[in-house]
Motif scaffolding. Structure first.
Motif, PDB file in Angstrom:
ATOM      1  N   LEU A 136     108.192 -34.912  74.231  1.00  0.00           N
ATOM      2  CA  LEU A 136     107.907 -34.228  75.502  1.00  0.00           C
ATOM      3  C   LEU A 136     107.813 -32.723  75.295  1.00  0.00           C
ATOM      4  O   LEU A 136     106.919 -32.067  75.840  1.00  0.00           O
ATOM      5  CB  LEU A 136     108.998 -34.562  76.527  1.00  0.00           C
ATOM      6  N   LEU A 137     108.696 -32.178  74.474  1.00  0.00           N
ATOM      7  CA  LEU A 137     108.650 -30.739  74.203  1.00  0.00           C
ATOM      8  C   LEU A 137     107.335 -30.361  73.546  1.00  0.00           C
ATOM      9  O   LEU A 137     106.694 -29.374  73.891  1.00  0.00           O
ATOM     10  CB  LEU A 137     109.845 -30.341  73.329  1.00  0.00           C
ATOM     11  N   ALA A 138     106.924 -31.175  72.586  1.00  0.00           N
ATOM     12  CA  ALA A 138     105.649 -30.909  71.902  1.00  0.00           C
ATOM     13  C   ALA A 138     104.495 -30.967  72.887  1.00  0.00           C
ATOM     14  O   ALA A 138     103.593 -30.122  72.863  1.00  0.00           O
ATOM     15  CB  ALA A 138     105.440 -31.927  70.777  1.00  0.00           C
ATOM     16  N   ASP A 139     104.526 -31.953  73.779  1.00  0.00           N
ATOM     17  CA  ASP A 139     103.454 -32.075  74.775  1.00  0.00           C
ATOM     18  C   ASP A 139     103.441 -30.878  75.701  1.00  0.00           C
ATOM     19  O   ASP A 139     102.367 -30.392  76.094  1.00  0.00           O
ATOM     20  CB  ASP A 139     103.632 -33.368  75.576  1.00  0.00           C
ATOM     21  N   ALA A 190     100.329 -28.414  76.224  1.00  0.00           N
ATOM     22  CA  ALA A 190      99.805 -28.194  77.587  1.00  0.00           C
ATOM     23  C   ALA A 190      99.771 -26.709  77.922  1.00  0.00           C
ATOM     24  O   ALA A 190      98.815 -26.224  78.530  1.00  0.00           O
ATOM     25  CB  ALA A 190     100.666 -28.947  78.606  1.00  0.00           C
ATOM     26  N   LEU A 191     100.801 -25.986  77.517  1.00  0.00           N
ATOM     27  CA  LEU A 191     100.847 -24.547  77.801  1.00  0.00           C
ATOM     28  C   LEU A 191      99.713 -23.820  77.082  1.00  0.00           C
ATOM     29  O   LEU A 191      99.053 -22.946  77.654  1.00  0.00           O
ATOM     30  CB  LEU A 191     102.209 -23.995  77.361  1.00  0.00           C
ATOM     31  N   VAL A 192      99.477 -24.208  75.861  1.00  0.00           N
ATOM     32  CA  VAL A 192      98.380 -23.579  75.101  1.00  0.00           C
ATOM     33  C   VAL A 192      97.046 -23.874  75.777  1.00  0.00           C
ATOM     34  O   VAL A 192      96.191 -22.987  75.922  1.00  0.00           O
ATOM     35  CB  VAL A 192      98.384 -24.082  73.634  1.00  0.00           C
ATOM     36  N   LEU A 193      96.866 -25.128  76.203  1.00  0.00           N
ATOM     37  CA  LEU A 193      95.614 -25.493  76.888  1.00  0.00           C
ATOM     38  C   LEU A 193      95.441 -24.685  78.173  1.00  0.00           C
ATOM     39  O   LEU A 193      94.348 -24.201  78.470  1.00  0.00           O
ATOM     40  CB  LEU A 193      95.630 -26.993  77.233  1.00  0.00           C
ATOM     41  N   ALA A 194      96.529 -24.541  78.918  1.00  0.00           N
ATOM     42  CA  ALA A 194      96.446 -23.811  80.195  1.00  0.00           C
ATOM     43  C   ALA A 194      96.101 -22.342  79.957  1.00  0.00           C
ATOM     44  O   ALA A 194      95.248 -21.773  80.646  1.00  0.00           O
ATOM     45  CB  ALA A 194      97.762 -23.933  80.957  1.00  0.00           C
ATOM     46  N   LEU A 195      96.723 -21.741  78.977  1.00  0.00           N
ATOM     47  CA  LEU A 195      96.444 -20.326  78.678  1.00  0.00           C
ATOM     48  C   LEU A 195      94.991 -20.152  78.236  1.00  0.00           C
ATOM     49  O   LEU A 195      94.326 -19.170  78.603  1.00  0.00           O
ATOM     50  CB  LEU A 195      97.403 -19.813  77.604  1.00  0.00           C
ATOM     51  N   ALA A 196      94.501 -21.104  77.450  1.00  0.00           N
ATOM     52  CA  ALA A 196      93.106 -21.029  77.012  1.00  0.00           C
ATOM     53  C   ALA A 196      92.167 -21.146  78.201  1.00  0.00           C
ATOM     54  O   ALA A 196      91.184 -20.401  78.310  1.00  0.00           O
ATOM     55  CB  ALA A 196      92.816 -22.141  76.000  1.00  0.00           C
ATOM     56  N   ALA A 197      92.473 -22.065  79.107  1.00  0.00           N
ATOM     57  CA  ALA A 197      91.626 -22.248  80.291  1.00  0.00           C
ATOM     58  C   ALA A 197      91.606 -20.982  81.139  1.00  0.00           C
ATOM     59  O   ALA A 197      90.554 -20.538  81.611  1.00  0.00           O
ATOM     60  CB  ALA A 197      92.126 -23.428  81.126  1.00  0.00           C
ATOM     61  N   ILE A 198      92.778 -20.374  81.337  1.00  0.00           N
ATOM     62  CA  ILE A 198      92.858 -19.155  82.161  1.00  0.00           C
ATOM     63  C   ILE A 198      92.103 -18.017  81.508  1.00  0.00           C
ATOM     64  O   ILE A 198      91.424 -17.218  82.155  1.00  0.00           O
ATOM     65  CB  ILE A 198      94.334 -18.785  82.404  1.00  0.00           C
ATOM     66  N   ALA A 199      92.184 -17.940  80.171  1.00  0.00           N
ATOM     67  CA  ALA A 199      91.512 -16.846  79.466  1.00  0.00           C
ATOM     68  C   ALA A 199      89.998 -17.014  79.477  1.00  0.00           C
ATOM     69  O   ALA A 199      89.251 -16.034  79.578  1.00  0.00           O
ATOM     70  CB  ALA A 199      92.017 -16.770  78.023  1.00  0.00           C
ATOM     71  N   LEU A 200      89.536 -18.256  79.387  1.00  0.00           N
ATOM     72  CA  LEU A 200      88.096 -18.489  79.248  1.00  0.00           C
ATOM     73  C   LEU A 200      87.371 -18.620  80.583  1.00  0.00           C
ATOM     74  O   LEU A 200      86.161 -18.418  80.640  1.00  0.00           O
ATOM     75  CB  LEU A 200      87.854 -19.765  78.417  1.00  0.00           C
ATOM     76  N   ALA A 201      88.080 -18.947  81.645  1.00  0.00           N
ATOM     77  CA  ALA A 201      87.413 -19.190  82.923  1.00  0.00           C
ATOM     78  C   ALA A 201      86.920 -17.883  83.539  1.00  0.00           C
ATOM     79  O   ALA A 201      87.385 -16.792  83.189  1.00  0.00           O
ATOM     80  CB  ALA A 201      88.372 -19.888  83.886  1.00  0.00           C
ATOM     81  N   LEU A 206     100.475 -31.905  82.534  1.00  0.00           N
ATOM     82  CA  LEU A 206     101.311 -30.709  82.371  1.00  0.00           C
ATOM     83  C   LEU A 206     100.454 -29.448  82.345  1.00  0.00           C
ATOM     84  O   LEU A 206     100.813 -28.422  82.928  1.00  0.00           O
ATOM     85  CB  LEU A 206     102.143 -30.823  81.088  1.00  0.00           C
ATOM     86  N   ALA A 207      99.307 -29.520  81.662  1.00  0.00           N
ATOM     87  CA  ALA A 207      98.412 -28.354  81.597  1.00  0.00           C
ATOM     88  C   ALA A 207      97.879 -28.017  82.981  1.00  0.00           C
ATOM     89  O   ALA A 207      97.759 -26.837  83.346  1.00  0.00           O
ATOM     90  CB  ALA A 207      97.257 -28.632  80.635  1.00  0.00           C
ATOM     91  N   THR A 208      97.550 -29.051  83.757  1.00  0.00           N
ATOM     92  CA  THR A 208      97.050 -28.830  85.121  1.00  0.00           C
ATOM     93  C   THR A 208      98.100 -28.130  85.971  1.00  0.00           C
ATOM     94  O   THR A 208      97.794 -27.172  86.697  1.00  0.00           O
ATOM     95  CB  THR A 208      96.690 -30.183  85.761  1.00  0.00           C
ATOM     96  N   ILE A 209      99.328 -28.596  85.883  1.00  0.00           N
ATOM     97  CA  ILE A 209     100.400 -27.964  86.664  1.00  0.00           C
ATOM     98  C   ILE A 209     100.588 -26.525  86.210  1.00  0.00           C
ATOM     99  O   ILE A 209     100.778 -25.623  87.028  1.00  0.00           O
ATOM    100  CB  ILE A 209     101.703 -28.784  86.526  1.00  0.00           C
TER     101      ILE A 209
END
Lengths: 106, 385
Positions: A19-22, A26-37, B25-28
């Motif tokens: 879960l920690l790894a996930d 997820a955090l890396v994916l979210a930061l990438a999305a925010i940076a690229l959008a 998790l990424a969506t949240i």
């Protein structure tokens, strides 16, 4: 000195590690999305749509699982019979107590 | 002897389930900063509903193309059908028939009656009426309505004529448009001290981020001006004009304000031959989509004309203004939430009245803070009501 993570861990600890790894992924994916959008509005809009799809998916899966579980509970139980009981059914004799007669198969 | 603990292997999670968990998790994680930004925007003062405010937030935060595309789909799906039963009467506008009906009187000029497109004409169609009760022989504002398209005989255009010799035009910034920072923004409404001379207010143009155009306010450039774009200009001597801007990115010394919005739709008395879509028309619904549209023009004598109607294309709006006498014109804001022309029946901004009864926003709109910029018309000093 590099300390490695213990190899022999409980299932609960392994699950928490996963879960920690996930969460990190997820955090890396979210930061990438925010940076690229094009803007935070686009991120929020897309995230809302994705969240809707995922929640629907999880809800449908949970619903299907619940229906299957109910069906399994209401079906008649399957009797699991051992070898001794099977022989008794075929010959009419308890194989551990009685000897077969000449005209009965061994 | 191996321990019981080491013999128990954790069940592996299926790959697809783990991927789903990661996406969830990424969506949240994405929704947290977006939610904070949205809540910050919603906590500010608004005079529109949560839905419209949310759409504006999305537009202001990179989502303009998404909003535009959804609007295109929606308006295309709800496009009106041609024809339909004929109207028997026009909506009531104005307070009385303007005397003279057209042409020049001894002292005052009156615009000619707008010739109706559909015959027989309905009572009062194209006839100018005073917007203000008790207005003298030279009303500063005249209004009329007429059916603007023979293929859509149920749609009515509202047009206002403004006597530029008796009125002065002011550009009033809204609370959010132009976007901050802006010096001397004001309260986003008609100042209390000026309401005694207020004769009319009407909407501004597209937000700067979607119009690809410039703004000069109080003599200073807020957004770089763009050559070739239609511009409402007030000069420091009080003169108003609508021009195709050719003065470069900076503010000429004699300009007090200049609001640009899209290419001209009428120039030299003729329709712009390129009224179809293109990047020069800004981030908005397609020009051929029928929605509420508004525009402002100027006639050959320098008097302003404002027009608005529902279910119009850019071309049909241009034809409305041309028919009313405009020789130069530009499109202003669109959609029912943003188009407003309000006249005031009595001095002191008393008894405000929308140009068309079906205009969505209330007639008190610009007497309370508004998010968007708008124009206010006042009687010139020394002029009587």
């Amino acid at each position: 000195m590099v300390r490695r993570l213990p190899r022999e861990i409980t299932p609960g600890a392994a699950a928490r590690r996963t879960l920690l790894a996930d969460c990190l992924i997820a955090l890396v994916l979210a930061l990438a999305a925010i940076a690229l959008a094009a803007g935070i509005g686009v991120v929020g809009f897309a995230a809302l749509l994705v969240l809707l799809v995922l929640v629907l998916w999880i809800a449908v899966e949970a619903g299907v699982r619940r229906v299957l579980r109910r069906r399994r509970r209401s079906a008649p139980p399957v009797r699991r019979r051992g070898r001794r009981a099977q022989v008794e059914d075929e010959t009419g004799l308890d194989p551990l107590r009685e000897e077969p007669t000449a005209d009965q198969p061994r | 002897m191996p321990s019981a603990r080491s013999e128990r292997r954790p069940l592996p999670i299926p790959f697809w389930r783990r991927a789903r968990r990661i996406f969830l998790l990424a969506t949240i994680a994405c929704l947290v900063p977006a939610g904070i930004s949205w809540m910050g925007a919603m906590s500010q003062a608004h005079n529109v509903g949560l839905g419209v405010s949310s759409v504006e937030w999305l537009r202001q935060n990179g989502g303009g193309p998404i909003v535009t595309q959804i609007e295109n789909w929606y308006y295309t799906l709800t496009a009106p059908s041609k024809g339909g039963p004929a109207l028997s009467a026009l909506p009531q506008v104005g307070v009385a028939s303007s005397e003279g009906g057209g042409g020049k009187t001894a002292k005052a000029y009156r615009p000619p009656k707008v010739v109706p497109l559909i015959h027989p004409a309905l009572p009062g169609e194209g006839v100018w009426k005073k917007a203000a009760a008790g207005a003298g022989p030279r009303p500063p504002v005249l209004v009329t309505t007429f059916r603007s398209d023979p293929e859509y005989p149920q749609f009515v255009a509202g047009v206002a004529w403004i006597d530029s010799a008796r009125t002065e035009l002011a550009y009033v910034p809204g609370l959010a448009e132009p976007p901050p920072p802006l010096a001397h923004r004001g309260s986003g409404e008609v100042p209390e001290g000026k309401r005694g001379r207020l004769v009319a207010t009407f909407n501004g143009g597209f937000p700067l981020e979607t119009s690809n155009a410039g703004l000069i306010y109080r003599g200073k450039v807020v957004e770089a001006m763009v050559d070739g774009v239609a511009t409402v200009v007030e000069y420091r001597d009080g003169r108003i004009d609508i021009v195709k801007w050719e003065s470069g990115a900076s503010a000429p010394a004699n300009v007090w304000f200049a609001k640009q919005n899209l290419p001209p739709i009428i120039n030299n008395g003729k329709l712009n031959p390129n009224l179809s879509d293109g990047p020069e028309w800004g981030e908005t619904v397609n020009n051929a989509v029928r929605v509420w549209r508004s525009g402002i023009g100027i006639d050959s004598r320098g008097n302003l004309l404002y027009a608005a109607a529902n279910y119009q294309t850019v071309e049909s709006l241009a034809k409305i203004l041309q028919r009313a006498g405009a020789v130069r014109a530009l499109e202003l804001d669109i959609n029912e939430d943003w188009t407003s022309f309000i006249s005031y029946r009595h001095p002191g901004a008393v008894q405000p009245s929308n140009l068309l009864p079906e205009m969505f926003r209330p007639a008190e709109r610009y007497l309370t803070p508004d998010e968007r910029d708008f124009f206010a018309l006042y009687l010139r000093p020394g002029q009587k009501w």
